[in-house]
Design an enzyme around this catalytic site. Sequence first.
Site, PDB file in Angstrom:
ATOM      1  N   LYS A   1      -2.554   4.701  12.245  1.00 38.28           N
ATOM      2  CA  LYS A   1      -2.238   4.826  10.819  1.00 38.28           C
ATOM      3  C   LYS A   1      -3.543   4.862  10.033  1.00 38.28           C
ATOM      4  O   LYS A   1      -4.563   4.334  10.476  1.00 38.28           O
ATOM      5  CB  LYS A   1      -1.387   3.639  10.359  1.00 38.28           C
ATOM      6  CG  LYS A   1      -2.022   2.279  10.689  1.00 38.28           C
ATOM      7  CD  LYS A   1      -1.012   1.158  10.608  1.00 38.28           C
ATOM      8  CE  LYS A   1      -1.597  -0.131  11.162  1.00 38.28           C
ATOM      9  NZ  LYS A   1      -0.635  -1.233  11.178  1.00 38.28           N
TER      10      LYS A   1
ATOM     11  N   VAL B   1       4.004  -2.417  19.813  1.00 34.70           N
ATOM     12  CA  VAL B   1       4.757  -3.625  20.199  1.00 34.70           C
ATOM     13  C   VAL B   1       6.244  -3.272  20.270  1.00 34.70           C
ATOM     14  O   VAL B   1       6.864  -2.950  19.247  1.00 34.70           O
ATOM     15  CB  VAL B   1       4.528  -4.766  19.187  1.00 34.70           C
ATOM     16  CG1 VAL B   1       5.350  -5.995  19.584  1.00 34.70           C
ATOM     17  CG2 VAL B   1       3.049  -5.117  19.094  1.00 34.70           C
TER      18      VAL B   1
ATOM     19  N   HIS C   1     -13.011  -6.750 -17.166  1.00 39.23           N
ATOM     20  CA  HIS C   1     -12.535  -8.121 -17.035  1.00 39.23           C
ATOM     21  C   HIS C   1     -11.780  -8.291 -15.718  1.00 39.23           C
ATOM     22  O   HIS C   1     -11.056  -7.393 -15.289  1.00 39.23           O
ATOM     23  CB  HIS C   1     -11.605  -8.485 -18.188  1.00 39.23           C
ATOM     24  CG  HIS C   1     -12.311  -8.562 -19.509  1.00 39.23           C
ATOM     25  ND1 HIS C   1     -11.658  -8.421 -20.714  1.00 39.23           N
ATOM     26  CD2 HIS C   1     -13.611  -8.757 -19.816  1.00 39.23           C
ATOM     27  CE1 HIS C   1     -12.535  -8.538 -21.702  1.00 39.23           C
ATOM     28  NE2 HIS C   1     -13.719  -8.731 -21.177  1.00 39.23           N
TER      29      HIS C   1
END
Length: 1092
Positions: free
Chosen positions: A58, A111, A751
């Site tokens: 991926k 998996v 900020h």
Amino acid sequence: MSAKAISEQTGKEFLYKYICTAAAVQNRFRYANVTTETDWERLTQEHPWLLTEKLVVKPDQLIKRRGKLGLVGINLDLPGVKDWVKSRLMKETMVAKAKGVLKNFLIEPFVEHAQSDEFYVCVYAAREGDYILFHHEGGVEVGDVDAKAERLLVPVDDKLSEEQVTEKLLAHVSEEKKGVLASFIVGLFNLYEDLYFTYLEINPLVVTGDGVYVLDMAAKIDATADYICKAKWGDVEFPPPFGREAYPEEAYIADLDAKSGASLKLTLLNPRGRIWTMVAGGGASVVYSDTICDLGGVDELANYGEYSGAPSEQQTYDYAKTILSLITREKHPQGKVLIIGGSIANFTNVAATFKGIVRAIKDYQGPLKEHEVTIFVRRGGPNYQEGLRVMGEVGKTTGIPIHVFGTETHMTAIVGMAMGHRPIPNQPPMDAHTANFLLNAGCNAVTPANTRTASFSEPKSAGEATPPKKPKAGFQAAKATTLFSRHTKSIVWGMQTRAVQGMLDFDYVCSRDEPSVAAMVYPFTGDHKQKFYWGHKEILVPVYKSMDDAMKKHSDVDVLISFASLRSAFDSTMETMQHPQIRTIAIIAEGIPEAQTRKIIKTADEKGVTIIGPATVGGIKPGCFKIGNTGGMLDNILASKLYRPGSVAYVSRSGGMSNELNNIISRTTDGVYEGVAIGGDRYPGSTFMDHVLRYQDTPGVQMIVVLGEIGGTEEYRICQGIGEGRITKPVVCWCIGTCATMFTSEVQFGHAGACANQASETAVAKNQALRDAGAYVPKSFDELGDVIKTVYDGLVANGTIVPAQEVPPPTVPMDYSWARELGLIRKPASFMTSICDERGQELIYAGMPITEVFKEEMGLGGVLGLLWFQRRLPRYACQFIEMCLMVTADHGPAVSGAHNTIVCARAGKDLISCLTSGLLTIGDRFGGALDAAAKQFSKAFDSGMLPMEFVNKMKKDGKLIMGIGHRVKSINNPDMRVQILKDFVKQNFPASQMLDYALNVEKITTSKKPNLILNVDGFIGVAFVDLLRTCGGFTRDEADEFVEIGSLNGIFVLGRSMGFIGHYLDQKRLKQGLYRHPWDDISYVLPEHMSM
């Protein structure tokens, strides 16, 4: 910024390294990274499991919902992975609105598992603590987890137990998996806390009989905690959001920012765009971006960035030249515009920063004209008039069109001018210069009376502080409604003398009876007193090493202003809150880790302490009190009428924008009653609502202005307060950051808290909600002043506000240093120097920057040439100087200078004393013959004397020929030092007439006595005369002057100092005791006894 996204690979690396759990975490460190540079053969050697197992691949580029986008390859062998990657690598891909190139992939073992084995877990930070979300069904189709997931809040500073997790989160999990999941989630939460994560999501988390598998992970960490977590984090790379490339210029500015106490930010949005910005201030930079986008310039906006926090001239130059280099890379058919904007600075010297920008403009004047760049400038703050003047001058001298405006022009008006939406005025009106506020002639030292009657809308008791109520047991302490009065006393943490003097000047101009600063605390010095001015008088303010001592001796203090650094602010603030007399704390530092800030907030809430900040300039209550540098210098205080109260109270995140609000409110209303900048961090110590409710309950406040911003949901509490009738006074509100929804990729503004994590946190959504709730919301920041004026005029019309009579304020003397900075005065300098300048960013030797000295490899001889002779000497001259230093470095311990140094060292004296003792022996008899030899030989040679005539004259006059003679060496035992130097001079000097003359003298003197040779002192003396006269760098008069003023003896002094220091160190190393000269080496010749 604080919360920064990290790659999945980095997040998993942290998890695998540092998680502590009883659950068996599988596939630890089993991942491989693939880029365009990857060598597959080498990759399989490093990760052999790639050849034997089924795989998942991926992209690892901060892309959300990769599974739904078809960007995950599952259950593939290695050839399948190669094909999958090959078909996507360096291909352009659309993800939502962002278009980017796939270039970084992650491969992991596949998996095998069932759908029932998948779970969802997420931990994220909030003001009140950390939330854990858990859902028993994970994976691609998890859906709206906010609505579906179980939720557990772990309050700040609380611990998480497996029992809590099991009870609150795992109700729908089978019994056999509860233990494993509870242990893993507790371990995950502890990891999250220890490594200062702010967000950590795993979906899916797979649990099988073998253990726990972390399949997909997304995470953010608090980048400000780097100084705490460096050992565990290592060097973390923060990838850019998908759809935006990582540019080297961004990395360069980020590096500058990391090395600077100032703030420097740069994000490239569209390098081919025609609209560029260079804006001062985190809040102002957002406002300018908003205005550009509002006027239709989103597709042409090239960058976002800001500089603030008083960067030096050099730092501003480096920042500006980076921007200019980017602007001038590609031409645009319409030309380009550069907007150099900013609000009214609180403490940044505008002229100093503009000098850096002007330097960069001069360096790039050719490319700027070639690319048809027009520059628009608007700025205010300390010394801004001088800054605007130099900016205007550089436009005239370079021919670059530069349009300059000050505080008389609305902050964002230059955007409309730059984009052709409004005309450019020929000669804009200029506000009064700082010099207009100088003390008038008829001054006296008495504090003047009040300068303005209180507003008729303000009750008489409004000036006094409202004491907080004592809390009942088990309840949080109540916070004061009134934070500051005319009698407020404060302690300042940190040696911030400029800020303190600014506070005292404000107090004086507000006609306070006493200074607002009672004391300072500075742990790095002993207790002492610091001198300040109170009007015309000098006063002493005590400085304490210990906070406890300061509190005990000043029991009337209830405000602390903390200038502590980001590293020490947490500890010093927590210490301060142990003293119940403190009711308000302002924390100025930016970059405090969020976890520490939340602990401060929790303690403050428990103790009833109001926190302003962190990352703030502070706040101001006109006529009463100001925090540190708030409101800028005295000229801005007076121009914005901050010396007396008005009727309008405001709250803002940005410090710079708070000063802009002072300006806007003073121009459209009767002025400011109180203003607070709560700070730009995600979790400010006090919130918008805290202050809005204070203003609502303060009789003197008749209308409220709120300048909100993208990120967070605090503004919705104001909507709720208006809707419930808790807030009844008119509220004018605008949230900055509306441009964010127009960008194709996420932009982190200046900020730390200015980033929307969901749709409701966008500025657009909040502005609409406020409008719907009944607040007065302008269409843009450009119209904010107009809306404020409209509301104010309505309050005046209905009698709510009765403007008070204006009286001229008292005048305050200007500091000498600032008056000199403004060019208002002059005085003769006490010293003059022409060899070195240490004032700038870089040390300069005789006009040459130190970096150039090293780049040119000038060596010690070259540096000596710059500092002694103000010349860049030829290479052979530099080498000759270094050879002279080497041959004069030492001549054994028996000579007088070394002997004195040794005796002094053995008497236990320090290095400086011993060196001085040796140097004091240098004179005509020892070592000082260089100057004398040069003078004698030069005089004889220049007068046309033959060598024999010179020798005979010196003999007749009974004078020694300096530089001739040696105690040991002779014509038969030559001094090799002289021979080495002679060979070099003959090979490299263009001419050596003086040396040849001296050698002819030597022939005559050695014919009489073999040891009357030209010694090393004499050789250096005459050779140096040849050097000065023939190297081409000096006139004859200059060469003679350097001989006359003693520069040649300096060679011996400098060289021999090395030897003396060597003898000192040698004696110390040998641990030699006190020297006493032996009796048998002294001839005692006393007068015989004389009897009467």
